[in-house]
Design an enzyme around this catalytic site. Structure first.
Site, mmCIF file in Angstrom:
data_model
loop_
_atom_site.group_PDB
_atom_site.id
_atom_site.type_symbol
_atom_site.label_atom_id
_atom_site.label_comp_id
_atom_site.label_asym_id
_atom_site.label_seq_id
_atom_site.Cartn_x
_atom_site.Cartn_y
_atom_site.Cartn_z
ATOM 1 N N LYS A 35 -8.157 15.001 13.183
ATOM 2 C CA LYS A 35 -7.918 14.620 11.777
ATOM 3 C C LYS A 35 -8.026 13.105 11.622
ATOM 4 C CE LYS A 35 -2.973 14.598 12.528
ATOM 5 N NZ LYS A 35 -1.829 15.496 12.749
ATOM 6 N N ARG A 131 8.357 20.450 6.546
ATOM 7 C CA ARG A 131 7.161 19.900 5.918
ATOM 8 C C ARG A 131 6.333 21.069 5.402
ATOM 9 N NH1 ARG A 131 3.627 15.643 9.414
ATOM 10 N NH2 ARG A 131 2.907 17.612 10.291
ATOM 11 N N TYR A 253 0.650 -19.178 7.079
ATOM 12 C CA TYR A 253 1.402 -18.969 5.840
ATOM 13 C C TYR A 253 2.902 -18.855 6.113
ATOM 14 C CZ TYR A 253 -2.841 -17.828 3.197
ATOM 15 O OH TYR A 253 -4.061 -17.869 2.561
ATOM 16 N N MET A 301 -5.338 -12.750 5.984
ATOM 17 C CA MET A 301 -6.271 -11.677 5.640
ATOM 18 C C MET A 301 -7.416 -11.582 6.643
ATOM 19 S SD MET A 301 -8.438 -11.193 2.132
ATOM 20 C CE MET A 301 -7.066 -10.774 1.064
HETATM 21 C C1 LIG Z 1 -1.493 15.716 14.082
HETATM 22 C C2 LIG Z 1 -1.104 17.058 14.541
HETATM 23 C C3 LIG Z 1 -1.121 17.384 15.897
HETATM 24 C C4 LIG Z 1 -1.408 16.361 16.972
HETATM 25 O O1 LIG Z 1 -0.297 15.499 17.101
HETATM 26 P P1 LIG Z 1 -0.244 14.344 18.200
HETATM 27 O O2 LIG Z 1 1.136 13.839 18.125
HETATM 28 O O3 LIG Z 1 -1.241 13.334 17.757
HETATM 29 O O4 LIG Z 1 -0.605 14.986 19.474
HETATM 30 C C5 LIG Z 1 -0.850 18.678 16.258
HETATM 31 N N1 LIG Z 1 -0.548 19.604 15.319
HETATM 32 C C6 LIG Z 1 -0.491 19.322 14.017
HETATM 33 C C7 LIG Z 1 -0.142 20.382 13.037
HETATM 34 C C8 LIG Z 1 -0.764 18.042 13.577
HETATM 35 O O5 LIG Z 1 -0.713 17.760 12.273
#
Ligand SMILES: *Cc1c(COP(=O)(O)O)cnc(C)c1O
Length: 357
Positions: A35, A131, A253, A301
């Site tokens: 992802k 969640r 800054y 920046m």
């Molecule tokens: C992102 C995610 C993972 C992987 O998590 P990591 O901590 O990066 O290994 C696995 N399962 C779900 C449902 C996720 O959203």
């Protein structure tokens, strides 16, 4: 001469990390989590690194899943949050994509499917993260509903841990999830990277490593090298100016760093608009021509400053690694009060990318 910042992606490291991760759960399949553009590494570059070894892939958007199919990927592809609307549920059949089912709405979208080409679904259980997913109490009814849908084939029971990486551990969530396994008679997918490395009793049939594939430890008490992982991303740039800062003068800054003694400071072509965290503290590590140093003053920046007081050889043109094999991304993240996950995902599109094997 172009601005010298670049981000390098190391495909061999992704592959090494995948194989090392899968070896933690030899009896399970490992679906590589891709992802967020493969955690900022580039979806197709990560896939190419893994195409001939990975058991499957997991990601978020159907558009990305379709890109994998169009690139010739044959393995299972699972949408971690399932369909976002009814059209997507239909497209999942067309592209042979699996996905989580976490809501009644998603179950209803599967009603139009056909028994000839059922969608592979993973029933998502909310075991305490609150969640996504059905609660353990709701799970049996949801499973029965799904099993009555000709358009769905339930292939796994899935949950996700909130604290696999820390001392709280997984006992409470596993205690809610585990009793559902035997009655469902389904294969289990529960383990993220942290559970894969630390909680073997949760491995089940399919593990879902993400962050470890990219060479970052999910744990605060052991770094990537300690787990045998290799950095898959190097963010580097060069020094474009050197300043002699007399004691009492400040750098950058807000005068966040006031020199206690005469200092030599290098100005690096990397700033928060490149994805380097603005909030990074004085001393957040860098490597200058391979030697350890730290940032000084507030990140601008387009630039940041590093301490060269102990590095007399360093000067204009010196290579500065912001994170990568010489500078663990976890340490940079710690200096900015965040995680390697966020830094990897935030490298800006303006940073030129180089992909290595
Ligand atoms: C992102 C995610 C993972 C992987 O998590 P990591 O901590 O990066 O290994 C696995 N399962 C779900 C449902 C996720 O959203």
């Amino acid at each position: 001469m172009t601005r010298p910042i670049q981000v390098e992606i190391h495909r061999a490291a992704i592959r090494h990390n995948y194989l090392l991760s899968r070896a933690q759960a030899p009896q399970a399949k490992a679906y590589a989590v891709l992802k967020a553009n493969a955690y900022g590494h580039g979806l197709l570059d990560a896939v190419q690194a893994l195409a001939d070894v990975a058991d499957g892939f997991a990601l978020l958007n159907i558009e990305d899943a379709v890109r994998l199919r169009e690139a010739g990927i044959q393995q299972d592809i699972v949408l971690l949050e399932g369909a976002f609307d009814a059209e997507e549920a239909a497209a999942m059949t067309h592209y042979r994509l699996g996905g989580a089912v976490h809501s009644q709405q998603q179950i209803s979208w599967l009603a139009k499917g056909s028994a000839k080409q059922p969608v592979s679904v993973w029933l998502k259980i909310n075991s305490g993260m609150n969640r996504l997913g059905f609660t353990p109490a709701e799970a049996p009814a949801a499973l029965a509903q799904l099993r009555a849908q000709p358009g769905a084939r339930v292939d796994a029971l899935m949950t996700h841990f909130a604290t696999a990486d820390d001392d709280y551990g997984v006992a409470e969530q596993w205690g809610r999830f585990q009793p559902l396994i035997a009655p469902s008679a389904l294969p289990v997918s529960a383990a993220n990277s942290a559970a894969l490395f630390r909680h073997p009793h949760t491995h089940g049939a399919i593990v879902r490593p993400g962050i470890v594939l990219y060479g970052c430890s999910p744990f605060a008490d052991i770094d990537a090298a300690g787990l045998g992982l290799q950095a898959a991303m190097t963010l580097s740039s060069r020094i474009i100016a050197v300043q002699k800062v007399p004691a009492g003068d400040a750098v950058g800054y807000g005068r966040r760093l006031v020199a206690e003694r005469d200092m030599r400071v290098g100005i690096v072509a990397c700033g928060y608009a490149d994805g380097y965290p603005r909030i990074a503290d004085n001393g957040t590590p860098v490597a200058v021509d391979g030697l350890p140093s730290g940032i000084v003053g507030r990140v601008s920046m387009d630039m940041l400053a590093v301490d060269l007081s102990a590095l007399p050889q360093a000067g204009i043109g010196s290579r500065v690694e912001l994170w990568g094999p010489q500078v663990p991304i976890e340490q940079v993240a710690a200096g900015a009060g965040t995680l390697g996950y966020e830094l990897m995902c935030a490298v800006a599109p303006r940073v030129p990318r180089v992909v290595n094997n």
